[in-house]
Design a protein around this motif. Structure first.
Motif, PDB file in Angstrom:
ATOM      1  N   ILE A   1      30.453  -0.713 -84.899  1.00 53.03           N
ATOM      2  CA  ILE A   1      30.546  -0.796 -86.357  1.00 53.03           C
ATOM      3  C   ILE A   1      30.001  -2.142 -86.827  1.00 53.03           C
ATOM      4  O   ILE A   1      30.282  -3.184 -86.230  1.00 53.03           O
ATOM      5  CB  ILE A   1      32.018  -0.658 -86.807  1.00 53.03           C
ATOM      6  N   ASN A   2      29.216  -2.123 -87.917  1.00 53.73           N
ATOM      7  CA  ASN A   2      28.741  -3.370 -88.521  1.00 53.73           C
ATOM      8  C   ASN A   2      28.849  -3.269 -90.041  1.00 53.73           C
ATOM      9  O   ASN A   2      28.096  -2.523 -90.671  1.00 53.73           O
ATOM     10  CB  ASN A   2      27.297  -3.674 -88.121  1.00 53.73           C
ATOM     11  N   PRO A   3      29.792  -4.005 -90.648  1.00 56.37           N
ATOM     12  CA  PRO A   3      29.976  -3.918 -92.104  1.00 56.37           C
ATOM     13  C   PRO A   3      28.888  -4.633 -92.896  1.00 56.37           C
ATOM     14  O   PRO A   3      28.788  -4.435 -94.109  1.00 56.37           O
ATOM     15  CB  PRO A   3      31.339  -4.587 -92.309  1.00 56.37           C
ATOM     16  N   HIS A   4      28.092  -5.455 -92.257  1.00 56.96           N
ATOM     17  CA  HIS A   4      27.060  -6.230 -92.950  1.00 56.96           C
ATOM     18  C   HIS A   4      25.756  -5.449 -93.098  1.00 56.96           C
ATOM     19  O   HIS A   4      25.143  -5.443 -94.161  1.00 56.96           O
ATOM     20  CB  HIS A   4      26.776  -7.530 -92.194  1.00 56.96           C
TER      21      HIS A   4
ATOM     22  N   GLY B   1      25.333  -2.138 -91.899  1.00 59.07           N
ATOM     23  CA  GLY B   1      25.540  -0.705 -91.752  1.00 59.07           C
ATOM     24  C   GLY B   1      25.697  -0.303 -90.300  1.00 59.07           C
ATOM     25  O   GLY B   1      25.351  -1.049 -89.382  1.00 59.07           O
ATOM     26  N   THR B   2      26.211   0.883 -90.097  1.00 57.19           N
ATOM     27  CA  THR B   2      26.482   1.391 -88.752  1.00 57.19           C
ATOM     28  C   THR B   2      25.575   2.573 -88.449  1.00 57.19           C
ATOM     29  O   THR B   2      25.617   3.576 -89.163  1.00 57.19           O
ATOM     30  CB  THR B   2      27.945   1.826 -88.621  1.00 57.19           C
TER      31      THR B   2
ATOM     32  N   ASP C   1      33.041 -10.358 -90.109  1.00 54.48           N
ATOM     33  CA  ASP C   1      33.743  -9.082 -90.056  1.00 54.48           C
ATOM     34  C   ASP C   1      35.205  -9.404 -89.738  1.00 54.48           C
ATOM     35  O   ASP C   1      35.492 -10.081 -88.742  1.00 54.48           O
ATOM     36  CB  ASP C   1      33.127  -8.232 -88.945  1.00 54.48           C
TER      37      ASP C   1
ATOM     38  N   ASP D   1      42.446  -0.648 -88.866  1.00 56.45           N
ATOM     39  CA  ASP D   1      42.318  -1.719 -87.871  1.00 56.45           C
ATOM     40  C   ASP D   1      43.017  -1.377 -86.561  1.00 56.45           C
ATOM     41  O   ASP D   1      42.475  -1.624 -85.479  1.00 56.45           O
ATOM     42  CB  ASP D   1      42.890  -3.028 -88.424  1.00 56.45           C
TER      43      ASP D   1
ATOM     44  N   GLN E   1      38.379   3.463 -89.011  1.00 54.67           N
ATOM     45  CA  GLN E   1      38.437   2.699 -90.248  1.00 54.67           C
ATOM     46  C   GLN E   1      39.713   1.873 -90.351  1.00 54.67           C
ATOM     47  O   GLN E   1      39.736   0.805 -90.964  1.00 54.67           O
ATOM     48  CB  GLN E   1      38.329   3.640 -91.453  1.00 54.67           C
TER      49      GLN E   1
ATOM     50  N   ARG F   1      19.560   1.074 -90.606  1.00 47.73           N
ATOM     51  CA  ARG F   1      20.825   0.815 -89.910  1.00 47.73           C
ATOM     52  C   ARG F   1      20.624   0.724 -88.404  1.00 47.73           C
ATOM     53  O   ARG F   1      21.474   0.191 -87.693  1.00 47.73           O
ATOM     54  CB  ARG F   1      21.855   1.896 -90.252  1.00 47.73           C
TER      55      ARG F   1
ATOM     56  N   THR G   1      26.841  -4.788 -83.177  1.00 44.57           N
ATOM     57  CA  THR G   1      28.124  -5.309 -83.622  1.00 44.57           C
ATOM     58  C   THR G   1      27.987  -6.803 -83.887  1.00 44.57           C
ATOM     59  O   THR G   1      27.316  -7.506 -83.122  1.00 44.57           O
ATOM     60  CB  THR G   1      29.191  -5.108 -82.532  1.00 44.57           C
TER      61      THR G   1
END
Length: 438
Positions: free
Chosen positions: A124-127, A129-130, A313, A373, A371, A30, A115
């Protein structure tokens, strides 16, 4: 500052960094999106041979360096923290900053997570991981150069190279207890760095000392390294822009900053309270309907947003789409007003050596607090507020770590005059010495 000598070989420091990445397990992936273990070992051995022969290439020779995942490396696809770019053609050459690092003997250990498209200060990076904050893994690392900061703070690199459009070097540096430097934009070439904003993007280092920042700055700027001219805090003319950039701040942040200001006064600095809100508030007023970053990102991503919106994202997509709403006349108006305001602040700064203020008004929030928005966007706006002002005015800015507050990091930002980057770094080294008691 880590030094590279025959008694402190690069290969040993590299192996320790690689071991730290391996020991981190899933967290290591990550922090880094790509490792260059084999080539880094070859670079480290070459640096050690030069050191043994007394032929070191300069202060970055043999130093362990990570680079943000938006810099081109020849033969690799540049993904910029996204899934969208994974299938794109590989870069045909290194970005100039990467070429300069190699020529200076830097040992490039890998690419760090970020990011998506560098478009938030949260990290945060949803692809991919963070990465957790280096001081408390339940908290955000800051962005967009998230992995860059954590790689240095956790001993996986000695210096990281990031980008800063609205604070993306200084925010994660402040939250992870590091030094972060944003230069005057034109100082470092941005070719081969995936853009977010043509107007505001800049490239700078994250590291543990101002001396390391100065060494990296010389290499990134393509200049022969010259040691910083020694400065003393006594006699420095420091302005504290009280008002907007001190508002809505955590008490722990304000307490740490006031303590630092007190130390500088005690060391003989001339410190004045400055009423600069008439200028420093203008970036927010002018960009209330749409920011330069969002408008330029909307242009950069016009095809991707149209053809593959699901690859983004959702929060980054929303911020890019917000730039589509600003008309061309308003965009030109912001640019024209910015040019005039830059001159006005330059004139105001002539009687000061630097501004002093909190890098950020808050301590690192928990990851579970971003988490939602709405909460994400609120925290992101607070993180970006102070540092982004000085991207708008294109002034060099340096974040220095202050004593921890409840185990969390606080940054003190020093802002210099446009183009006076080395002067700001020299001043920062003097301030660093007073704050650390050395």
């Amino acid at each position: 500052m880590t030094t590279h000598t025959p008694d402190n070989p690069a290969i040993e420091r590299l192996e320790a960094a690689l071991e730290a990445i391996t020991a981190a397990g899933a967290e290591g992936s990550r922090i880094f999106t790509r490792l260059y273990a084999d080539s880094a070992r070859a670079q480290a051995h070459a640096a050690d041979q030069r050191a043994g022969a007394g032929k070191a290439l300069g202060p970055l020779d043999g130093r362990i360096v990570s680079i943000k995942d938006l810099f081109d490396v020849a033969g690799e696809t540049t993904t910029a923290g996204s899934k969208l770019l994974q299938g794109c053609a590989p870069a045909d050459r290194d970005a100039p900053v990467v070429s300069r690092l190699r020529a200076a003997g830097a040992v490039i250990i890998g690419k760090t997570n970020m990011t998506e498209f560098a478009f938030s200060g949260v990290g945060i990076n949803p692809h991919y991981g963070t990465p957790g904050n280096a001081l408390d893994s339940t908290r955000i690392p800051g962005g967009s150069s998230s992995g860059a900061a954590v790689s240095v703070a956790r001993g996986m690199a000695e210096i990281a190279i990031g980008t800063d459009t609205g604070g993306s070097v200084r925010i994660p540096s402040a939250l992870n207890g590091l030094v972060g430097f944003k230069p005057t934009q034109a100082r470092v070439p941005r070719d081969g760095a995936y853009p977010l904003s043509y107007t505001l993007d800049s490239i700078g280092p994250l590291c543990r000392s101002v001396a390391d920042a100065a060494s990296a700055d010389s290499v990134l700027a393509g200049l022969a390294h010259q040691p910083l001219v020694p400065r003393e805090v006594r006699g420095l003319r420091l302005g504290v822009p009280r008002g907007l950039l001190f508002s809505q701040a955590d008490e722990a942040v304000l307490a740490a900053v006031e303590q630092a200001v007190g130390k500088l006064l005690g060391a003989g600095a001339s410190v004045s309270n400055e009423a600069f809100d008439d200028l420093l508030g203008e970036p927010f007023r002018l960009q209330a309907r749409g920011s330069l970053t969002a408008v330029e990102a909307a242009w950069i991503h016009r095809e991707g947003v149209k053809s593959r919106p699901d690859a983004y994202d959702p929060i980054v997509l929303g911020r890019i789409r917000s730039g589509q709403a600003l008309d061309a006349a308003s965009y030109v108006g912001i640019q024209q007003a910015r040019a005039a305001l830059m001159g006005a602040l330059d004139a105001r700064m002539t009687r000061l050596d630097a501004l002093v203020l909190p890098t950020l008004p808050l301590l690192a929030p928990r990851i579970d607090e971003v988490q939602n928005d709405d909460e994400f966007l609120c925290i992101n706006a607070r993180l970006l507020r102070n540092p982004s002002v000085f991207n708008f005015f294109d002034l060099p800015a340096l974040s220095l770590p202050l004593p921890r507050q409840g185990g969390l990091a606080v940054g003190l930002m020093l802002v210099g005059r446009r183009g006076a980057d080395r002067e700001l770094l020299a001043l920062g080294a003097a301030v660093e010495g007073v704050l650390s008691g050395t």
